[in-house]
Write a protein that holds these residues in place. Structure first.
Motif, mmCIF file in Angstrom:
data_model
loop_
_atom_site.group_PDB
_atom_site.id
_atom_site.type_symbol
_atom_site.label_atom_id
_atom_site.label_comp_id
_atom_site.label_asym_id
_atom_site.label_seq_id
_atom_site.Cartn_x
_atom_site.Cartn_y
_atom_site.Cartn_z
ATOM 1 N N LYS A 153 28.861 47.797 42.147
ATOM 2 C CA LYS A 153 29.869 47.202 43.028
ATOM 3 C C LYS A 153 29.603 47.572 44.478
ATOM 4 O O LYS A 153 29.670 46.728 45.376
ATOM 5 C CB LYS A 153 31.269 47.666 42.639
ATOM 6 N N GLU A 154 29.303 48.833 44.717
ATOM 7 C CA GLU A 154 29.037 49.304 46.072
ATOM 8 C C GLU A 154 27.795 48.635 46.649
ATOM 9 O O GLU A 154 27.785 48.207 47.797
ATOM 10 C CB GLU A 154 28.878 50.822 46.068
ATOM 11 N N THR A 213 28.596 44.984 47.498
ATOM 12 C CA THR A 213 29.480 44.897 48.653
ATOM 13 C C THR A 213 28.703 45.150 49.954
ATOM 14 O O THR A 213 28.892 44.440 50.931
ATOM 15 C CB THR A 213 30.633 45.908 48.533
ATOM 16 N N PRO A 223 31.604 41.366 50.997
ATOM 17 C CA PRO A 223 32.540 41.655 49.891
ATOM 18 C C PRO A 223 32.585 40.560 48.838
ATOM 19 O O PRO A 223 33.387 39.665 48.893
ATOM 20 C CB PRO A 223 33.881 41.831 50.590
ATOM 21 N N GLN A 256 35.897 42.518 44.624
ATOM 22 C CA GLN A 256 37.012 43.294 45.180
ATOM 23 C C GLN A 256 37.724 43.993 44.061
ATOM 24 O O GLN A 256 37.943 43.566 43.042
ATOM 25 C CB GLN A 256 37.973 42.387 45.919
#
Length: 87
Positions: A75-76, A79, A84, A87
């Motif tokens: 996820k990081e 992003t 993004p 979320q």
């Protein structure tokens, strides 16, 4: 010639040994009572099954923690690289 230790060192050593013996016996008694509380009244097969389930639970918790960490890393990375997206 060597000198003999004074009497107080014998007493201290003897007392230390006695205290260590009491500590060990107390620890053994506490361990026994904890064991009896957990396993008392169970059959041998039930105890074996409980151990197997505890091992499996430990393995699954470890697996969950590793997958959660991987999920957070992905996820990081997404992003930071593309904006993004998640979320």
């Amino acid at each position: 010639m060597g000198s003999f230790p004074d009497e107080s060192s014998f007493r201290r050593t003897s007392t230390d040994r006695q205290l260590n013996g009491i500590r060990e016996a107390t620890a053994r008694a506490a361990t026994f009572y904890n064991w009896r509380t957990k396993y008392g009244g169970m059959q041998v097969s039930e105890v074996k099954r409980l151990k197997e389930l505890e091992d499996e639970n430990r393995r699954l918790k470890k697996m969950f923690a590793e997958l959660s960490l991987q999920n957070e890393i992905i996820k990081e990375a997404l992003t930071k690289s593309d904006g993004p997206l998640l979320q």
